[in-house]
Design an enzyme around this catalytic site. Sequence first.
Site, PDB file in Angstrom:
ATOM      1  N   ASN A   9      52.130 -28.002 -79.166  1.00  0.00           N
ATOM      2  CA  ASN A   9      52.407 -26.948 -78.190  1.00  0.00           C
ATOM      3  C   ASN A   9      53.352 -27.535 -77.139  1.00  0.00           C
ATOM      4  OD1 ASN A   9      52.406 -25.004 -76.222  1.00  0.00           O
ATOM      5  ND2 ASN A   9      50.222 -25.205 -75.699  1.00  0.00           N
ATOM      6  N   LYS A  11      54.755 -26.103 -74.715  1.00  0.00           N
ATOM      7  CA  LYS A  11      54.634 -25.458 -73.394  1.00  0.00           C
ATOM      8  C   LYS A  11      56.023 -25.149 -72.821  1.00  0.00           C
ATOM      9  CE  LYS A  11      50.138 -27.604 -72.937  1.00  0.00           C
ATOM     10  NZ  LYS A  11      49.088 -28.138 -72.097  1.00  0.00           N
ATOM     11  N   HIS A  95      45.795 -19.283 -74.673  1.00  0.00           N
ATOM     12  CA  HIS A  95      45.741 -20.650 -74.157  1.00  0.00           C
ATOM     13  C   HIS A  95      45.178 -20.622 -72.731  1.00  0.00           C
ATOM     14  CE1 HIS A  95      46.990 -24.564 -72.689  1.00  0.00           C
ATOM     15  NE2 HIS A  95      47.090 -24.933 -73.955  1.00  0.00           N
ATOM     16  N   GLU A  97      46.048 -21.997 -70.124  1.00  0.00           N
ATOM     17  CA  GLU A  97      47.062 -21.824 -69.065  1.00  0.00           C
ATOM     18  C   GLU A  97      47.436 -20.357 -68.916  1.00  0.00           C
ATOM     19  OE1 GLU A  97      49.696 -24.755 -70.680  1.00  0.00           O
ATOM     20  OE2 GLU A  97      48.246 -26.311 -70.132  1.00  0.00           O
ATOM     21  N   GLU A 167      39.783 -26.111 -76.738  1.00  0.00           N
ATOM     22  CA  GLU A 167      40.476 -26.946 -75.768  1.00  0.00           C
ATOM     23  C   GLU A 167      39.698 -26.951 -74.457  1.00  0.00           C
ATOM     24  OE1 GLU A 167      44.917 -27.387 -76.809  1.00  0.00           O
ATOM     25  OE2 GLU A 167      44.720 -25.588 -75.614  1.00  0.00           O
ATOM     26  N   GLY A 173      45.954 -32.200 -70.441  1.00  0.00           N
ATOM     27  CA  GLY A 173      46.947 -32.827 -69.569  1.00  0.00           C
ATOM     28  C   GLY A 173      46.362 -33.821 -68.576  1.00  0.00           C
ATOM     29  N   SER A 213      44.508 -33.760 -74.503  1.00  0.00           N
ATOM     30  CA  SER A 213      44.835 -35.192 -74.462  1.00  0.00           C
ATOM     31  C   SER A 213      44.685 -35.889 -75.815  1.00  0.00           C
ATOM     32  CB  SER A 213      44.005 -35.901 -73.387  1.00  0.00           C
ATOM     33  OG  SER A 213      44.311 -35.371 -72.107  1.00  0.00           O
TER      34      SER A 213
HETATM   35  P1  13P Z   1      47.689 -32.124 -73.712  1.00  0.00           P
HETATM   36  O1  13P Z   1      47.700 -32.690 -75.110  1.00  0.00           O
HETATM   37  O2  13P Z   1      48.933 -32.442 -72.953  1.00  0.00           O
HETATM   38  O3  13P Z   1      46.423 -32.484 -72.988  1.00  0.00           O
HETATM   39  O4  13P Z   1      47.693 -30.522 -73.857  1.00  0.00           O
HETATM   40  C1  13P Z   1      46.767 -29.922 -74.690  1.00  0.00           C
HETATM   41  C2  13P Z   1      47.112 -28.494 -74.843  1.00  0.00           C
HETATM   42  O5  13P Z   1      46.975 -27.710 -73.915  1.00  0.00           O
HETATM   43  C3  13P Z   1      47.623 -28.038 -76.137  1.00  0.00           C
HETATM   44  O6  13P Z   1      47.668 -26.653 -76.214  1.00  0.00           O
END
Ligand code: 13P
Length: 252
Positions: A9, A11, A95, A97, A167, A173, A213
């Site tokens: 992803n 982002k 997601h 976010e 997740e 992150g 992560s």
């Molecule tokens: P990270 O791997 O940067 O923690 O992000 C995970 C994520 O949100 C994947 O959709």
Amino acid sequence: MRKPVIAGNWKLFKTISESVALVDALKPIVDKTRSVEIVVAPVFTALSRVSEAIAGSNINLSAQNCFWEEEGAFTGEVAPKLLKDVGCSYVIIGHSERRQYFGDTDLSVNKKVKAAVSADLTPIVCVGETLAERESGSTFTVIEAQVKNSLTGIPAEVVARLIIAYEPVWAIGTGKTASDEQAQEVHLFIRELVARLFSPGAADKVRILYGGSVKPDNVKGLMAQPDIDGALVGGASLKADSFASIVNYAAS
Ligand code: 13P
């Protein structure tokens, strides 16, 4: 047997040329990989060019979001059939976010999942608890509600073909990944929930990815868990070598 999925992803990162450069660098390092479904999810503006760049390769295309209507007066939205048109076969939906910053709810996620399935896309449906929810002991209640409400009204045989991504919000992150055991515990819970809400056959087939992560050095332990069928990778998917190491986790 469930085929593992490793999805990147991206982002809100990378221009069109940076996105194409990333898949161009990735292709030769993963071109022998047959045992894993490889997926990349660039920003909308890069989808068309990345789609051309990965044509004929073993890399598949995903979008990061979609709307639930096919067309109409919906300024700024993108319909699932347009994602299909640009070469996507997957779409990430709900997601954390998007739930946190853009008002996605279980209800909108449910509409998007149904629309994506109708357009012949495979939804990657995201669920996960916040740190406060984990610490107050409500992880399973939160996950149960998200899975139930996001997938309501979807037939068992369709659920079997979906991808669910667990997740934990506190692991995204932050560099703080869930332990193998913490992740497995929730994955098993989700699979048993799918068995109860839909059918044992759907539970057996649905793929459940872990995200939060994931890095080259922790992917192997996670993938060794019986109910973890892949990874949804953020930061570590932005570089070809680290994403390729995750894709080729079994070889390390
Ligand atoms: P990270 O791997 O940067 O923690 O992000 C995970 C994520 O949100 C994947 O959709």
